[in-house]
Design a protein around this motif. Structure first.
Motif, PDB file in Angstrom:
ATOM      1  N   SER A  33     -15.793  -5.820  11.555  1.00 23.40           N
ATOM      2  CA  SER A  33     -16.313  -6.145  10.233  1.00 23.40           C
ATOM      3  C   SER A  33     -17.742  -6.652  10.369  1.00 23.40           C
ATOM      4  O   SER A  33     -18.238  -6.874  11.482  1.00 23.40           O
ATOM      5  CB  SER A  33     -15.429  -7.209   9.574  1.00 23.40           C
ATOM      6  OG  SER A  33     -14.142  -6.667   9.338  1.00 23.40           O
ATOM      7  N   TYR A  48     -18.560  -7.045   4.713  1.00 23.55           N
ATOM      8  CA  TYR A  48     -17.935  -5.731   4.919  1.00 23.55           C
ATOM      9  C   TYR A  48     -16.762  -5.832   5.876  1.00 23.55           C
ATOM     10  O   TYR A  48     -16.882  -6.384   6.954  1.00 23.55           O
ATOM     11  CB  TYR A  48     -18.957  -4.762   5.499  1.00 23.55           C
ATOM     12  CG  TYR A  48     -20.109  -4.447   4.585  1.00 23.55           C
ATOM     13  CD1 TYR A  48     -19.935  -3.567   3.522  1.00 23.55           C
ATOM     14  CD2 TYR A  48     -21.359  -5.019   4.777  1.00 23.55           C
ATOM     15  CE1 TYR A  48     -20.995  -3.259   2.678  1.00 23.55           C
ATOM     16  CE2 TYR A  48     -22.424  -4.712   3.937  1.00 23.55           C
ATOM     17  CZ  TYR A  48     -22.238  -3.834   2.895  1.00 23.55           C
ATOM     18  OH  TYR A  48     -23.288  -3.538   2.074  1.00 23.55           O
ATOM     19  N   SER A  52     -21.983  -0.049  -0.472  1.00 23.76           N
ATOM     20  CA  SER A  52     -21.464   0.271   0.861  1.00 23.76           C
ATOM     21  C   SER A  52     -22.626   0.329   1.837  1.00 23.76           C
ATOM     22  O   SER A  52     -23.794   0.270   1.443  1.00 23.76           O
ATOM     23  CB  SER A  52     -20.716   1.604   0.822  1.00 23.76           C
ATOM     24  OG  SER A  52     -19.569   1.473   0.000  1.00 23.76           O
ATOM     25  N   TYR A 103     -19.228   1.152   6.378  1.00 22.65           N
ATOM     26  CA  TYR A 103     -18.608   0.058   5.632  1.00 22.65           C
ATOM     27  C   TYR A 103     -18.549   0.372   4.150  1.00 22.65           C
ATOM     28  O   TYR A 103     -19.556   0.728   3.548  1.00 22.65           O
ATOM     29  CB  TYR A 103     -19.403  -1.222   5.839  1.00 22.65           C
ATOM     30  CG  TYR A 103     -19.407  -1.733   7.266  1.00 22.65           C
ATOM     31  CD1 TYR A 103     -18.298  -2.406   7.760  1.00 22.65           C
ATOM     32  CD2 TYR A 103     -20.492  -1.545   8.097  1.00 22.65           C
ATOM     33  CE1 TYR A 103     -18.288  -2.896   9.064  1.00 22.65           C
ATOM     34  CE2 TYR A 103     -20.498  -2.027   9.394  1.00 22.65           C
ATOM     35  CZ  TYR A 103     -19.399  -2.701   9.872  1.00 22.65           C
ATOM     36  OH  TYR A 103     -19.394  -3.183  11.156  1.00 22.65           O
ATOM     37  N   ILE A 136     -17.731  -0.868   0.243  1.00 16.01           N
ATOM     38  CA  ILE A 136     -17.442  -1.904  -0.756  1.00 16.01           C
ATOM     39  C   ILE A 136     -17.531  -1.238  -2.120  1.00 16.01           C
ATOM     40  O   ILE A 136     -18.461  -0.488  -2.391  1.00 16.01           O
ATOM     41  CB  ILE A 136     -18.452  -3.071  -0.677  1.00 16.01           C
ATOM     42  CG1 ILE A 136     -18.095  -4.021   0.465  1.00 16.01           C
ATOM     43  CG2 ILE A 136     -18.486  -3.850  -1.990  1.00 16.01           C
ATOM     44  CD1 ILE A 136     -18.907  -5.297   0.530  1.00 16.01           C
TER      45      ILE A 136
END
Lengths: 260, 260, 260, 260
Positions: free
Chosen positions: A13, A17, C13, C17, C19
């Protein structure tokens, strides 16, 4: 009786994120490869992941990668051997800081992504990585693709090495992994994946995509921690290995022992 | 007989970018604060600077900063105490990796720039930094502004501390440094700068800009390594200190001794 | 008949990753604030999000933030007004590049996170941001917290402005948002959130946590795109607004019209 | 009468780090390639460099590079064509923002370092870059190594192109530059460098290191802005070109004209 280590990439991570289901996967593995902030991870994630590993009795390794967060360390970069040495020392040192602050001991180092793949084939790069690991702490175990230049470089530099195999990847007849760009790179069927692994551990053989059997040394098995089915597979493979009379132990506990 | 440590920020170059005349300055100082890649420095610069320090018999400290390369770690950021702890562990660990790979020993930790200034005044932040240093290695010496919260936090956490004074900065009557935004923040006259330092070492006094004498503890003196006159000043101050019967020694060699 | 714009932060994002549920949320909003690579987003995410907005007929805004990916742009940093001007020009320019390459037109600019909050209160910073937007393209609409310094700065610099209200945040009696550190900062009940918004649009009033009604100008409503219930809430609020005779339209279509 | 453009990479400083003598060099060149924050440069440097170019009547180009500040964009990375397209749009857009905020017009785009070299040989990458430039603004001139895939890709995509030659580099018989790793890569003698350039402009020929003459198209000449002798050489080459009846003009003023 057979013994094998089960490892997984963890701590991937970054800031807000999230990648990976570390808390669940940590219950099944014996070694955790923790990202060190170059391709993934950040100081706060590293600390949390180190603590999580210690709580679960999982041994810790540094997982250094290329300085490419936006590419997740998967894009090959032309770096010099000296740059490789330097970035590996930096990342191992950073992770070692967290491990020692928590009263633990670092067990191993496993390069990530493109650095792992490049070090499998390029001997000067493999040598630089092996030398960095040795110079920092000669008791560390170096993980590398079974049969790769990295394993040879580690042994030449006096390190203990762990030959790694992949449960969910297919192999070429030269022992390399089938590129992810190929349609048959991944083994998605859990039963087939576990069958391949058990044969690698017990018979030291794997069937390449060219349909020939090749020799392979399986001291540690890599499983993946992201994806919807990751936890299910972790559960499945650990159960299957135990049922097949294969004991799971952290590599540091058995590496160097006779017959292994 | 008086003893003092002379420190300088080093390893502040980055990639193709060069800051500081490290090779020349290293000949004069007794302790080097080496940047750790957050506000300045990169793995290759760190290795080179560690080697340079060892070659010159200069003791090494980690110089962790805020994650702000474009601001050189000088822009205050609101970070939590936990984030401070984490980023300090990370950076010390990374530098410690290079020091140990070279067979050396880390001597101290000095926060950089905005982190140094914030830790001088904010006790929770100072505590987090002190705890990080202690958890990683309780034998490390913590550098902080003389009379600051960081020095108090270090002592409370059981660390040896080094009270730092600045040769080229003026002081406020509360013992803080005059902000760089003020016109009278800097002392550019070499003779005046050295006079201030010698008095701080011998009399433990400095005259604040409000024209009052205040008490100050001078265990280590900071000089700067960039700028055209940096090398000249390094030469000048070391000569002046020795002429005034003040011996220069790395802080680790005398800290904790009686009467100091 | 009432008209309001509905905006959401998008394109947050980064690399591998992820989001936010942009593809689903994009169906409900009228304006998308797209991250520009400093606190979130990267070139590839930006292009995809711009395309997604255009496909859905959603108008596009730049969402510049502080250079702090690991803190998601939420940690206040002391930057100069000139640095703010520069980083806002850079980020808007980058996003405008994608919008123009796709044949679209940029509609607005909304600062992100700590930059948004700082610009709500610090007039010099608000002026620098407003000037950057104006200098780059005076036809852009500047989003700011209703009643904030940023709205005033935008108007003073000759920009069209959009006063923004939050559906899921509580207000203080001075018109500011309750800090996220306070337990009562968030409104988690969907019905209550929508009730607050409808009243802000129709009556131009909101009840502060001090239980007094304050005046508020609601030209655009911010909803959030991450979290499990984000899509449900987007669906719920758009339906509720329409049922209450409030039309949803992109701010560029109605801003500057009489009586609005 | 001959006409040629003289370009130089500019704006390569970063934060507190300074590279290049832009203020002096800007007096001699006709086109400036300004770094866009990926391999060098930051928003504040970009604004200052854009202003400096406008003040000196020098036309401005974007100089996008790989996302590798620590390697100064000189380390080849395996990026996909789509990633190249995206990072080029982003960087041109960002610089275009500053140019337009200052009331100027962007003239050209020249990829930097490893991106420039990769695009000289890899057609898919060259196509992606050419398409990005065209999609963003089809009036931009694309700079590429004379005879390279990038020039061909630019022409195929309908762009005006500028064939670039280097004053201080030697050539291979296939028209490529001698690698910097080779001992004879650089021409350090000013007279020899200028002689090579004048012949390239007037005779469209250059002698390769294999001692054979090859055809070459010289529409723009690259000089370097860092190094101790950079300013001297800039002065020397501009004087020598004028003395040889070669006029210096920004590429945008003459490109596309007949007989050029």
């Amino acid at each position: 009786m057979y013994i094998v280590d089960l490892n997984c990439d963890m701590g991937e991570s970054f800031g807000s994120y999230k990648i990976g289901r570390d808390e669940e996967i940590m219950k099944y593995v014996t070694s955790a490869n923790i990202a060190c902030g170059f391709h993934a991870g950040d100081p706060s994630i590293m600390k949390k992941t180190v603590r999580l590993a210690i709580e679960n009795g999982v041994r810790i390794g540094a997982h250094p990668g290329l300085p490419d967060l936006s590419g997740f360390g998967r894009r090959p970069m032309e770096i010099s051997s000296e740059e490789a040495y330097d970035m590996v020392i930096y990342q191992i040192g950073a992770l070692k800081g967290f491990v020692e602050a928590e009263g633990g001991t670092l067990q191993h180092v496993k390069p990530h992504g493109a650095l792992f793949n490049m070090a499998a084939k390029q001997r000067p790069l493999a040598n630089a990585i092996a030398k960095a690991v040795y110079d920092l702490d000669p008791s560390l175990v170096l993980f590398g693709l079974a049969g790769s230049q990295l394993i040879e470089a580690g042994q030449q530099h006096g390190l203990k090495t762990a030959s790694e195999v992949f449960s969910d990847r297919t192999y070429q007849e030269d022992g390399s992994l089938t590129s992810r760009r190929e349609p048959n790179a991944l083994i998605t069927d859990h039963e087939q994946a576990v069958h391949q692994v058990i044969r690698m551990v017990k018979e030291k053989k794997v069937t390449a995509v060219q349909n020939v059997d090749i020799d392979i040394n399986a001291q540690t098995i890599c499983i993946h921690g992201d994806g919807e089915r990751a936890v299910d597979f972790a559960k499945y493979i650990t159960h299957a290995l135990k049922s097949s009379n294969i004991e799971l132990r952290s590599i540091g506990e058995f590496i160097g022992h006779k017959n292994i």
